[in-house]
Design a protein around this motif. Structure first.
Motif, PDB file in Angstrom:
ATOM      1  N   GLU B 325      90.762  12.935  35.849  1.00 65.04           N
ATOM      2  CA  GLU B 325      90.846  12.763  37.295  1.00 65.04           C
ATOM      3  C   GLU B 325      90.900  11.271  37.637  1.00 65.04           C
ATOM      4  O   GLU B 325      91.682  10.852  38.488  1.00 65.04           O
ATOM      5  CB  GLU B 325      89.629  13.403  37.986  1.00 65.04           C
ATOM      6  CG  GLU B 325      89.598  14.926  37.956  1.00 65.04           C
ATOM      7  CD  GLU B 325      89.067  15.482  36.654  1.00 65.04           C
ATOM      8  OE1 GLU B 325      88.675  14.691  35.771  1.00 65.04           O
ATOM      9  OE2 GLU B 325      89.064  16.724  36.502  1.00 65.04           O
ATOM     10  N   TYR B 329      94.045   9.189  39.200  1.00 64.53           N
ATOM     11  CA  TYR B 329      93.873   8.462  40.451  1.00 64.53           C
ATOM     12  C   TYR B 329      94.417   7.041  40.292  1.00 64.53           C
ATOM     13  O   TYR B 329      95.188   6.555  41.117  1.00 64.53           O
ATOM     14  CB  TYR B 329      92.380   8.431  40.829  1.00 64.53           C
ATOM     15  CG  TYR B 329      92.109   7.931  42.235  1.00 64.53           C
ATOM     16  CD1 TYR B 329      91.916   8.818  43.281  1.00 64.53           C
ATOM     17  CD2 TYR B 329      92.030   6.572  42.505  1.00 64.53           C
ATOM     18  CE1 TYR B 329      91.656   8.374  44.569  1.00 64.53           C
ATOM     19  CE2 TYR B 329      91.773   6.111  43.787  1.00 64.53           C
ATOM     20  CZ  TYR B 329      91.589   7.012  44.817  1.00 64.53           C
ATOM     21  OH  TYR B 329      91.329   6.566  46.081  1.00 64.53           O
ATOM     22  N   TYR B 330      94.017   6.411  39.189  1.00 66.63           N
ATOM     23  CA  TYR B 330      94.464   5.033  38.923  1.00 66.63           C
ATOM     24  C   TYR B 330      95.991   4.979  38.791  1.00 66.63           C
ATOM     25  O   TYR B 330      96.649   4.112  39.383  1.00 66.63           O
ATOM     26  CB  TYR B 330      93.794   4.518  37.644  1.00 66.63           C
ATOM     27  CG  TYR B 330      94.429   3.279  37.067  1.00 66.63           C
ATOM     28  CD1 TYR B 330      94.277   2.030  37.688  1.00 66.63           C
ATOM     29  CD2 TYR B 330      95.203   3.344  35.908  1.00 66.63           C
ATOM     30  CE1 TYR B 330      94.881   0.896  37.169  1.00 66.63           C
ATOM     31  CE2 TYR B 330      95.801   2.209  35.378  1.00 66.63           C
ATOM     32  CZ  TYR B 330      95.635   0.984  36.014  1.00 66.63           C
ATOM     33  OH  TYR B 330      96.244  -0.132  35.502  1.00 66.63           O
ATOM     34  N   ASP B 332      98.276   7.090  39.931  1.00 54.53           N
ATOM     35  CA  ASP B 332      98.933   7.354  41.223  1.00 54.53           C
ATOM     36  C   ASP B 332      98.875   6.103  42.102  1.00 54.53           C
ATOM     37  O   ASP B 332      99.826   5.774  42.801  1.00 54.53           O
ATOM     38  CB  ASP B 332      98.226   8.512  41.949  1.00 54.53           C
ATOM     39  CG  ASP B 332      98.510   9.854  41.283  1.00 54.53           C
ATOM     40  OD1 ASP B 332      99.444   9.897  40.447  1.00 54.53           O
ATOM     41  OD2 ASP B 332      97.800  10.827  41.577  1.00 54.53           O
ATOM     42  N   ILE B 348      88.934   0.277  41.982  1.00 59.71           N
ATOM     43  CA  ILE B 348      88.441   1.618  41.612  1.00 59.71           C
ATOM     44  C   ILE B 348      87.064   1.511  40.966  1.00 59.71           C
ATOM     45  O   ILE B 348      86.130   2.213  41.348  1.00 59.71           O
ATOM     46  CB  ILE B 348      89.435   2.323  40.650  1.00 59.71           C
ATOM     47  CG1 ILE B 348      90.716   2.668  41.394  1.00 59.71           C
ATOM     48  CG2 ILE B 348      88.806   3.597  40.077  1.00 59.71           C
ATOM     49  CD1 ILE B 348      91.794   3.266  40.520  1.00 59.71           C
ATOM     50  N   ILE B 363      85.208  12.363  42.184  1.00 59.21           N
ATOM     51  CA  ILE B 363      86.447  11.710  42.613  1.00 59.21           C
ATOM     52  C   ILE B 363      87.367  12.694  43.354  1.00 59.21           C
ATOM     53  O   ILE B 363      88.053  12.333  44.305  1.00 59.21           O
ATOM     54  CB  ILE B 363      87.160  11.041  41.416  1.00 59.21           C
ATOM     55  CG1 ILE B 363      88.247  10.095  41.914  1.00 59.21           C
ATOM     56  CG2 ILE B 363      87.716  12.056  40.433  1.00 59.21           C
ATOM     57  CD1 ILE B 363      88.761   9.142  40.865  1.00 59.21           C
ATOM     58  N   SER B 364      87.325  13.963  42.958  1.00 56.61           N
ATOM     59  CA  SER B 364      88.179  14.969  43.606  1.00 56.61           C
ATOM     60  C   SER B 364      87.761  15.213  45.055  1.00 56.61           C
ATOM     61  O   SER B 364      88.521  15.771  45.834  1.00 56.61           O
ATOM     62  CB  SER B 364      88.123  16.275  42.807  1.00 56.61           C
ATOM     63  OG  SER B 364      86.786  16.711  42.706  1.00 56.61           O
ATOM     64  N   SER B 366      86.786  12.735  47.085  1.00 55.81           N
ATOM     65  CA  SER B 366      86.840  11.459  47.785  1.00 55.81           C
ATOM     66  C   SER B 366      87.577  11.569  49.113  1.00 55.81           C
ATOM     67  O   SER B 366      88.651  12.163  49.199  1.00 55.81           O
ATOM     68  CB  SER B 366      87.560  10.426  46.914  1.00 55.81           C
ATOM     69  OG  SER B 366      87.929   9.315  47.714  1.00 55.81           O
ATOM     70  N   GLY B 369      92.214   9.082  49.448  1.00 60.17           N
ATOM     71  CA  GLY B 369      93.123   9.447  48.364  1.00 60.17           C
ATOM     72  C   GLY B 369      93.754   8.203  47.757  1.00 60.17           C
ATOM     73  O   GLY B 369      93.661   7.102  48.310  1.00 60.17           O
ATOM     74  N   SER B 370      94.434   8.386  46.608  1.00 59.48           N
ATOM     75  CA  SER B 370      95.008   7.231  45.915  1.00 59.48           C
ATOM     76  C   SER B 370      96.095   6.551  46.761  1.00 59.48           C
ATOM     77  O   SER B 370      96.219   5.326  46.762  1.00 59.48           O
ATOM     78  CB  SER B 370      95.572   7.665  44.568  1.00 59.48           C
ATOM     79  OG  SER B 370      96.491   8.720  44.738  1.00 59.48           O
TER      80      SER B 370
END
Lengths: 95, 478
Positions: B325, B329-330, B332, B348, B363-364, B366, B369-370
């Protein structure tokens, strides 16, 4: 390599089979007959022969990962000696 | 004299299939007692096990992740492990013994002394047992067989760990890996990932000491505490002239101690033999290759790529690959930014993780979003706002006040990059702070920072810090 009487009794205990001394002696005779047969078979040259894990030379078929069973616990539990709240009740065993 | 600790770990990872390993009953956690235990699971006479393809594929995925195609057995065999216990209705557990599906492989862990490799002995498929409840049944035990037949992958390490910290690092790396490749949900509270630790001590260079096995550790903290206690106990016992007897022990989290469960003398005699109900499992090269193609890029490979291609530090690369995850995120984020790897990584691991931790969120979950975070970082890269102002914008975004650009506009946070305006402000600052100017010219570097601070204050934090620095230096040099 014949089995001793204590070994026979230990095997019976491991399998949770209650046997009398007379039965143990009889079982010892039967088992040692089988052991003699195995000893005889061991004289066959098996050099280079891969051992089989099953009597039939076929391989395992696989099932798709799908739920195909529904809840039938009341039916299964109809033959259980004692149930409560959906649980099977058994004499207490704590390891 | 010194003692060396030697630890090997056995892990039971519950495989994330929807149905059981040998039956079509569901595996969902938390169902009412026995509603997910079918005729096969409760061992009614005449039933036969049929192997779940999903469980086999997951075991192969694991083998590929820890060693590649060569550690996966093309032919493996299921065996019966015989013992009697009320939550094991057949009187045996179907497992693998002589020919497991995975032999060998390795996991790399990060320790204080750098990267270390822990070798794996094997990983084999087996079924879980049911659950015994010993309370409140008028002296009887209640048996729930929902868990019976749930697929497990038992992963056995070599005794390669030398401290509780290394054991925990290994368990964490393994936990992250099984989740990464999607074979186990890793939920430790629900028992989806549990560890047994084999612990012994010895004089450095001596032969292995006698080990004791600590059973069923379902948190990293307990793993650490149990091993630390056990090591202390073993060393004290040996130093007092005693000896260690091979045994299985349990860890009691309330007392922080381990206690004996059984000794070697009453160890089980499992009498393993090939299960005649199941045929040998044969896996083809094509199947392995197909699964290999579907495997995601592994954490180790990603880590190396981030260090090599993104110029990240080993620490940042490690944190960003701690779970899929986080890595997603990173990736994206930098994709949306079209670069800015270092900026993205530091945001991050810093501001973003800090906020998640404070809010107790995954993180899901959050609120940012990215793509939204990319919107904020873009403003920094475009020098619209300073990194310092960005933190305020971040807080506003976290509180649901909208996108970065809108917040900057609404609050008038755009930084002043107009050279003329900044020069005017700085002239004022220099005039008002003659003392600092003299101190600086006398060689006191700190006075410069005070002047920067005054200039930032005069612009109410909106002055472009890089420009302020530059103009100040230029003016002071005269």
């Amino acid at each position: 390599m014949p089995l001793s009487l204590p070994q026979v009794k230990r095997v019976a205990w491991l399998a949770r089979i209650e046997i009398t001394d007379a039965e143990a002696a009889a079982a010892q005779g039967h088992l040692n007959d089988i052991f003699r047969l195995i000893e005889q078979m061991q004289s066959v040259d098996t050099e280079g022969v891969a051992p089989m894990a099953h009597g039939q030379d076929v391989v395992q078929r696989l099932r798709e990962d799908r739920v195909t069973e529904s809840d039938q616990h009341t039916l299964y539990q109809a033959i259980a000696p004692q149930v409560e709240d959906g649980l099977y009740l058994v004499p207490k065993v704590i390891e | 004299m010194d003692w060396e600790t030697v630890i090997g770990i056995e892990t039971h990872a519950q495989l994330s299939t929807v149905s059981k390993i040998f039956s079509g009953a569901a595996t969902q956690f938390g169902a009412p007692p026995n509603v997910q235990a079918c005729a096969v699971d409760i061992a009614l006479p005449g039933v036969l096990p049929v192997l779940n393809k999903g469980a086999v594929e997951r075991a192969i995925r694991f083998g590929l992740a820890v060693g590649g195609p060569e550690v996966i057995s093309r032919r493996s065999v299921f065996a019966r492990k015989n013992y009697f216990y009320p939550d094991l209705p057949k009187g045996y557990q179907i497992s693998q013994f002589e020919l497991p599906i995975v032999t060998g492989g390795a996991i790399s862990i990060l320790t204080q002394d750098g990267e270390k490799t822990v070798r794996l002995t094997r990983a084999h498929l087996e079924e879980d047992a049911g659950k015994s409840l010993h309370e409140d049944f008028h002296g009887m035990s209640g048996i729930d067989l929902n868990r019976a037949g749930t697929p497990l992958l038992e992963i056995v390490s070599e005794p390669d760990m030398r401290s509780a910290e290394e054991a925990v690092a290994y368990a964490k790396a393994l936990h992250a890996l099984v989740r990464w490749i999607g074979i186990c949900d890793g939920n430790m509270q629900e028992g989806s990932f549990r560890c047994d630790a084999n612990v012994s001590v010895r004089r450095p260079g001596a032969a292995l000491g006698t080990r004791r096995e600590i059973k069923n550790l379902n948190s990293f903290r307990f793993l650490q505490q149990a091993i630390e206690y056990e090591v202390r106990w073993q060393i004290e016992t040996l130093q007092d002239g005693g000896s260690i007897q091979q045994a299985t022990v349990l860890f009691d989290p309330d007392t922080g101690q381990t206690r004996m469960m059984r000794t070697k003398e009453d160890a089980h005699d499992y009498r393993y033999f090939p299960d005649p109900d199941l045929l040998p499992l044969v896996v083809s090269d094509e199947t392995i290759e197909q699964i290999r193609c579907e495997l995601p890029e592994l954490p180790q490979a990603k880590r190396e790529r981030y260090i090599r291609d993104h110029q990240l530090s080993a620490y940042d690369a490690g944190v960003l690959t701690s779970s899929r995850e986080v890595a997603d995120y990173y990736e994206d984020l930098v994709k949306a930014l079209g670069g800015g790897h270092k900026l993205a990584a530091s945001w991050i691991t810093g501001e973003f993780f800090g906020a998640l931790k404070r809010a107790g969120l995954e993180i899901s979950q959050s609120p940012i979003g990215s793509r939204q975070l990319a919107g904020l970082l873009q403003q920094i890269l475009d020098a619209v706002i300073s990194g310092k102002t960005a933190k305020d914008v971040f807080d506003a975004m976290w509180n649901g006040e909208g996108e970065a650009a809108a917040i900057i506009e609404a609050k008038g946070l755009k930084q002043i990059s107009d050279a003329g305006e900044l020069e005017r402000v700085i002239d004022g600052v220099l005039a008002a702070n003659q003392k600092s100017v003299e101190e600086y010219r006398a060689g006191k570097e700190k006075a410069f920072n005070a002047l920067v601070g005054q200039a930032m204050k005069a612009t109410r934090g909106k002055g472009n810090p890089a420009q302020i620095n530059e103009i100040l230096k230029k003016k002071l040099a005269r």
